[in-house]
Design an enzyme around this catalytic site. Structure first.
Site, mmCIF file in Angstrom:
data_model
loop_
_atom_site.group_PDB
_atom_site.id
_atom_site.type_symbol
_atom_site.label_atom_id
_atom_site.label_comp_id
_atom_site.label_asym_id
_atom_site.label_seq_id
_atom_site.Cartn_x
_atom_site.Cartn_y
_atom_site.Cartn_z
ATOM 1 N N ALA A 129 83.279 69.186 77.912
ATOM 2 C CA ALA A 129 84.524 68.503 77.551
ATOM 3 C C ALA A 129 85.658 69.519 77.572
ATOM 4 C CB ALA A 129 84.380 67.914 76.153
ATOM 5 N N GLY A 173 79.232 68.769 77.423
ATOM 6 C CA GLY A 173 79.402 67.474 78.094
ATOM 7 C C GLY A 173 78.967 67.538 79.552
ATOM 8 N N GLU A 229 75.367 66.972 79.448
ATOM 9 C CA GLU A 229 75.152 65.568 79.069
ATOM 10 C C GLU A 229 75.418 64.646 80.260
ATOM 11 O OE1 GLU A 229 77.704 66.120 75.544
ATOM 12 O OE2 GLU A 229 76.115 65.120 74.430
ATOM 13 N N GLU A 265 77.841 72.978 71.922
ATOM 14 C CA GLU A 265 78.803 72.321 71.021
ATOM 15 C C GLU A 265 78.766 72.872 69.607
ATOM 16 O OE1 GLU A 265 77.024 70.866 73.308
ATOM 17 O OE2 GLU A 265 78.041 69.137 74.189
HETATM 18 C C1 LIG Z 1 86.962 59.442 64.029
HETATM 19 C C2 LIG Z 1 86.778 60.590 64.946
HETATM 20 C C3 LIG Z 1 85.814 60.263 66.002
HETATM 21 C C4 LIG Z 1 85.542 61.448 66.811
HETATM 22 C C5 LIG Z 1 85.409 61.107 68.160
HETATM 23 C C6 LIG Z 1 85.161 62.261 68.975
HETATM 24 C C7 LIG Z 1 85.193 61.859 70.362
HETATM 25 C C8 LIG Z 1 84.832 62.975 71.184
HETATM 26 C C9 LIG Z 1 83.510 62.736 71.799
HETATM 27 C C10 LIG Z 1 83.353 63.812 72.725
HETATM 28 C C11 LIG Z 1 81.940 64.032 72.997
HETATM 29 C C12 LIG Z 1 81.928 65.118 73.924
HETATM 30 C C13 LIG Z 1 80.759 65.978 73.700
HETATM 31 C C14 LIG Z 1 80.929 67.183 74.522
HETATM 32 C C15 LIG Z 1 81.489 68.244 73.981
HETATM 33 C C16 LIG Z 1 81.677 69.436 74.790
HETATM 34 O O1 LIG Z 1 81.367 69.520 75.931
HETATM 35 S S1 LIG Z 1 82.398 70.726 74.024
HETATM 36 C C17 LIG Z 1 82.505 71.958 75.284
HETATM 37 C C18 LIG Z 1 81.194 72.574 75.564
HETATM 38 N N1 LIG Z 1 81.330 73.632 76.527
HETATM 39 C C19 LIG Z 1 81.425 74.899 76.191
HETATM 40 O O2 LIG Z 1 81.367 75.256 75.047
HETATM 41 C C20 LIG Z 1 81.613 75.881 77.303
HETATM 42 C C21 LIG Z 1 82.781 76.760 76.995
HETATM 43 N N2 LIG Z 1 83.047 77.688 78.061
HETATM 44 C C22 LIG Z 1 82.304 78.798 78.249
HETATM 45 O O3 LIG Z 1 81.335 79.080 77.596
HETATM 46 C C23 LIG Z 1 82.761 79.725 79.347
HETATM 47 O O4 LIG Z 1 84.125 79.524 79.514
HETATM 48 C C24 LIG Z 1 82.030 79.490 80.683
HETATM 49 C C25 LIG Z 1 82.117 78.062 81.098
HETATM 50 C C26 LIG Z 1 80.587 79.947 80.552
HETATM 51 C C27 LIG Z 1 82.730 80.354 81.760
HETATM 52 O O5 LIG Z 1 82.761 81.710 81.331
HETATM 53 P P1 LIG Z 1 83.646 82.781 82.126
HETATM 54 O O6 LIG Z 1 83.375 82.698 83.553
HETATM 55 O O7 LIG Z 1 83.423 84.087 81.428
HETATM 56 O O8 LIG Z 1 85.155 82.352 81.961
HETATM 57 P P2 LIG Z 1 86.046 82.191 80.665
HETATM 58 O O9 LIG Z 1 87.039 83.284 80.628
HETATM 59 O O10 LIG Z 1 85.224 81.998 79.466
HETATM 60 O O11 LIG Z 1 86.781 80.806 80.946
HETATM 61 C C28 LIG Z 1 87.715 80.675 82.010
HETATM 62 C C29 LIG Z 1 88.833 79.793 81.538
HETATM 63 O O12 LIG Z 1 88.326 78.481 81.331
HETATM 64 C C30 LIG Z 1 88.631 78.029 80.018
HETATM 65 N N3 LIG Z 1 87.567 77.141 79.579
HETATM 66 C C31 LIG Z 1 86.270 77.371 79.671
HETATM 67 N N4 LIG Z 1 85.574 76.315 79.222
HETATM 68 C C32 LIG Z 1 86.466 75.383 78.842
HETATM 69 C C33 LIG Z 1 86.369 74.067 78.286
HETATM 70 N N5 LIG Z 1 85.204 73.473 78.066
HETATM 71 N N6 LIG Z 1 87.507 73.418 78.013
HETATM 72 C C34 LIG Z 1 88.704 73.978 78.252
HETATM 73 N N7 LIG Z 1 88.867 75.228 78.778
HETATM 74 C C35 LIG Z 1 87.763 75.910 79.066
HETATM 75 C C36 LIG Z 1 88.729 79.309 79.201
HETATM 76 O O13 LIG Z 1 89.484 79.107 78.054
HETATM 77 C C37 LIG Z 1 89.405 80.248 80.181
HETATM 78 O O14 LIG Z 1 90.767 79.927 80.172
HETATM 79 P P3 LIG Z 1 91.875 81.044 80.352
HETATM 80 O O15 LIG Z 1 91.623 82.070 79.285
HETATM 81 O O16 LIG Z 1 93.162 80.334 80.170
HETATM 82 O O17 LIG Z 1 91.669 81.603 81.709
#
Ligand SMILES: CCCCCCCCCCCCC/C=C/C(=O)SCCNC(=O)CCNC(=O)[C@H](O)C(C)(C)COP(=O)(O)OP(=O)(O)OC[C@H]1O[C@@H](n2cnc3c(N)ncnc32)[C@H](O)[C@@H]1OP(=O)(O)O
Length: 719
Positions: free
Chosen positions: A61, A100, A103, A123
């Site tokens: 997500a 996500g 998922e 997550e």
């Molecule tokens: C009443 C209330 C009700 C509530 C209702 C809620 C509704 C919501 C339901 C939603 C259900 C969804 C469930 C799912 C949830 C998720 O998926 S949460 C996200 C899970 N994913 C992660 O945690 C992965 C995170 N990212 C990483 O671990 C790493 O970035 C990577 C993917 C392994 C890549 O690593 P690397 O190559 O070292 O690069 P980075 O420098 O880390 O990242 C590059 C840029 O990308 C940005 N980024 C990475 N992942 C995300 C992301 N998921 N979302 C947004 N941005 C992301 C990261 O910040 C870097 O950005 P910059 O620094 O600007 O370059």
């Protein structure tokens, strides 16, 4: 945000296009929904392949969207529709399938992964649970024990492990997308019933109840107060004990609570904070994207004590060739043995050969003439360090970078000895250096941007989270620790016990309270620093009051304890008692209780009952106040830098975001009010006097932590 292509006559290829990691933003979810509907409606399409652009399936997500109202297609119905469709959907996983993203793959009917792909449900590290069906589908696919482990830790796994667990159907070294298309063509006419994961029954182990209970106990112990891991166990329990639909309802309810929690906000802030510190900048304007680091192929480490050994291991493990220098023969042999043993152990774990060919030991500084970078890691003694830096500048080639692993001494003084001050930086590692993630890279007055860039880049290569900080006593981390430790000592004078103070801090979430931590690191470390600073020892005038120094309140308790030879774990006693020198289990020591009583009587102090709130307020808010001062002085570039330093270097609970985030969460006005209150009660304690930055932030309506950098910049430009 999703590209649709009709290929090979009968396959629809849907490509997620949202760089850098194809996160599932509202637009991407919209694109997927539209493309899948189109494919399912098109009678010429017999199978669908889902992949991500630029060799990255999906990073999950879009975390940035969590801060605002969620818009666009909801996750769960989108995934349910894909799974329920009557055409096979194959996920082609390249790069990563996380959160996500995984998922999404789990609702596909088949999963093909590239051999280098990483998969996981991280997550929990963001204060959430996998609430797009992850907690209900994964247990149906791989069983309860493995699901519990993956979901409660958020661990990323390799494609090979995913194959072993049964998460993916095939692993390939070729282009996963092309393999998936061929695969889709082979399975397009096969029945899909058995491929719909949500329709499967969960295979529960016979000892399910015991497994869930034991896991809960372990998870709570590890969580240090974090709520998401506990919710993850409950969600997997729901998968094991309830039908899919009800399990999904439990998942949604728990996500509702987590999603709006302060812990989730803290952890998501921390995710971005870790990335922000890599984008360092110096007061001169030089920064991460306008300064090139120099390559470091050969390095030297001077001193093979605890720190030198850990640094040597980290450098060699990062592929850097190292000459480790120690003048004392006995120390050299002991260090050599230890370094080689650690490297062998690390290599054994990975099933590879230890890179011992990168390692050389010497007792002569002249052997390091050709290295690109030196890290001096001798005793924390300025005179000794000065002498070494003088020698280094004569034996090293002209462009060698000279780094010191000091935990708080003045970099500029060392630089001035060398004749090449622009090539001197601090590299402050944390013990044990081969395990701890944090590195403070200290830039002195003359350090060149290239020197800073090189140290930052080398830190990254060594697997550290490197934070660039300015030069002042204690830099950022230890500078902030001083008022924290000082308050803890004052609390003892006023009536608390070490156990009471530690318990409050450990319940807050620290891995160890301040006194247990001091016993572990050795009480003599601080004692030496206080002696150097003229606070204790023979340099203090006999006429000076024992509880005052330079007109300020001083707590000499720690000095008196050291004078008794109680230096912590290594001597078998310190603030606590241990069963032997080097023992680990801290027991309350009646000697300390008696000592404190006698001390109070001697100084006319009346012990009073001190509650947990006061312990937390005084220890944490004085530390936070110093953090504001470090920001005000420009020693720390932003609140993220302070927070990353505290979480990685000082075990501040990550689900509290770090001290500066925590201050915002508690409310800056409350922090200010408490500091004013305690400063009034203790006017001779300057560290309790609220900083100008804190006052100004409160006066400006307490903007969120994300706006502080800009605020500080404006504040400085007005001065
Ligand atoms: C009443 C209330 C009700 C509530 C209702 C809620 C509704 C919501 C339901 C939603 C259900 C969804 C469930 C799912 C949830 C998720 O998926 S949460 C996200 C899970 N994913 C992660 O945690 C992965 C995170 N990212 C990483 O671990 C790493 O970035 C990577 C993917 C392994 C890549 O690593 P690397 O190559 O070292 O690069 P980075 O420098 O880390 O990242 C590059 C840029 O990308 C940005 N980024 C990475 N992942 C995300 C992301 N998921 N979302 C947004 N941005 C992301 C990261 O910040 C870097 O950005 P910059 O620094 O600007 O370059």
């Amino acid at each position: 945000m999703a590209r649709y292509a009709h290929i090979k006559d009968s396959v629809a290829l849907i490509t997620l296009t949202n760089p850098p990691v194809n996160a599932l933003s509202a637009a991407v979810r919209h694109g997927i929904t539209e493309s899948v509907t189109r494919a399912l409606r098109d009678p010429t399409v017999k199978a669908v392949v889902l992949c991500g652009e630029n060799g990255k399936f999906c990073g999950g997500a879009d975390i940035r969207e969590f801060a605002g109202p969620m818009t666009g297609p909801a996750f769960v119905p989108m995934l349910d529709d894909i799974e329920a469709g009557d055409k096979p959907v194959v996920a082609a996983i390249e790069g990563m399938a996380l959160g996500g993203g995984l998922e999404l793959a789990l609702c596909c009917h088949y999963r093909i992964a590239h051999s280098k792909a990483r998969l996981g449900l991280p997550e929990v590290t963001l204060g959430l649970l996998p609430a797009a069906g992850g907690t209900q589908r994964l247990p149906r696919l791989i069983g309860i024990p493995a699901s519990l482990e993956l979901i409660t830790t958020g661990r990323h796994i390799s494609a090979q492990e995913a194959l072993k667990l049964g998460i993916v159907d095939q692993v390939t070294d070729k282009n996963a997308c092309e393999v998936a298309v061929e695969f889709a063509q082979r399975v397009m006419d096969k029945p899909l019933e058995s491929r719909r994961v949500s329709q499967q029954t969960v295979q529960c182990p016979p000892d399910l109840e015991a497994l869930l209970e034991n896991t809960m106990v372990q998870v709570k112990k590890r969580a240090r107060g974090a709520i998401a891991p506990v919710a993850c166990v409950k969600a997997v329990r729901a998968a094991a004990t309830l039908p899919y639909k009800q399990g999904m309802e439990r998942e949604r309810d728990m996500m509702g609570t987590l999603f709006n929690s302060g812990q989730a906000r803290a952890l998501q802030y921390f995710f971005f904070a870790q990335r922000a510190v890599g984008k360092w900048s110096l007061p001169s304007g030089a920064c991460w994207n306008n300064t090139k680091p120099k390559p470091v192929h050969r390095a030297a480490v001077i001193g093979l004590g605890t720190m030198g050994r850990g640094i040597t291991v980290s450098l060699v493990a990062a592929g850097v060739s190292v000459v480790a220098v120690e003048v004392g023969e006995k120390q050299l042999q002991a260090g050599k043995q230890m370094v080689m043993a650690i490297l062998e152990r690390q290599a054994q774990k990975k099933g590879v050969a230890a890179p011992l060919d990168l390692l050389r030991f010497s007792n002569n500084l002249k052997d390091i003439g050709g290295v690109d970078l030196v890290i001096e890691a001798v005793f924390e003694d300025m005179a000794l360090k000065k002498q070494i830096f003088k020698e280094l500048s004569s034996v090293c080639k002209i462009d060698t970078l000279l780094c010191t692993n000091t935990s708080g001494l003045d970099i500029d003084v060392l630089a001035s000895i060398t004749g090449r001050p622009q090539q001197v930086v601090g590299m402050h590692f944390f013990a044990p250096a081969h395990m701890m993630k944090l590195l403070e890279v200290v830039h002195g007055r003359h350090s060149s941007p290239e020197a800073v860039a090189t140290a930052m880049s080398l830190g990254k290569k060594m697997g550290k989270v490197s934070v660039a900080v300015g030069n002042c006593p204690g830099f950022v981390g230890n500078r902030m620790l001083m008022p924290y430790v000082e308050q803890a000592n004052f609390l003892l004078e006023e009536g608390a016990t070490p156990e009471q103070v530690d318990q409050a801090l450990e319940e807050f979430g620290f891995a160890m309270g301040v006194f247990r931590m001091s016993d572990l690191s050795g009480l003599d470390v601080g004692w030496r620093v206080r002696k150097e600073a003229g606070l204790t020892g023979p340099s203090v005038a006999a006429t000076e009051s024992p509880r005052k120094r330079q007109g300020r309140r001083y707590g000499p308790i720690a000095d008196l304890i050291c004078e008794q030879g109680r230096l912590g774990q290594k001597t078998g006693c310190g603030w606590y008692l241990y069963d032997r020198p080097g023992g680990r289990e801290a027991k309350p020591d009646p000697w300390i209780r008696r000592f404190l009583e006698e001390y109070r009587t001697k100084h006319g102090l009346k012990a009073r009952a001190i509650d947990k709130q006061e312990i937390l307020d005084r220890c944490l808010f004085s530390l936070i106040n110093e953090g504001f001062r470090a920001l005000e002085d420009g020693i720390a570039a932003g609140p993220e830098d302070v927070d990353v330093i505290y979480v990685f270097g000082y075990s501040w609970p990550r689900h509290m975001g770090g001290p500066m985030f925590y201050a915002g969460m508690v409310g800056l006005a409350r922090v200010l009010e408490r500091l004013e209150h305690y400063h009034q009660a203790h006017p001779d304690v300057p560290s309790l006097q609220p900083s100008t930055l804190l006052r100004r932030l409160v006066a400006s309506g307490s903007p969120p932590v994300q706006q502080w950098r800009g605020f500080i910049k404006r504040m400085r430009s007005q001065l």
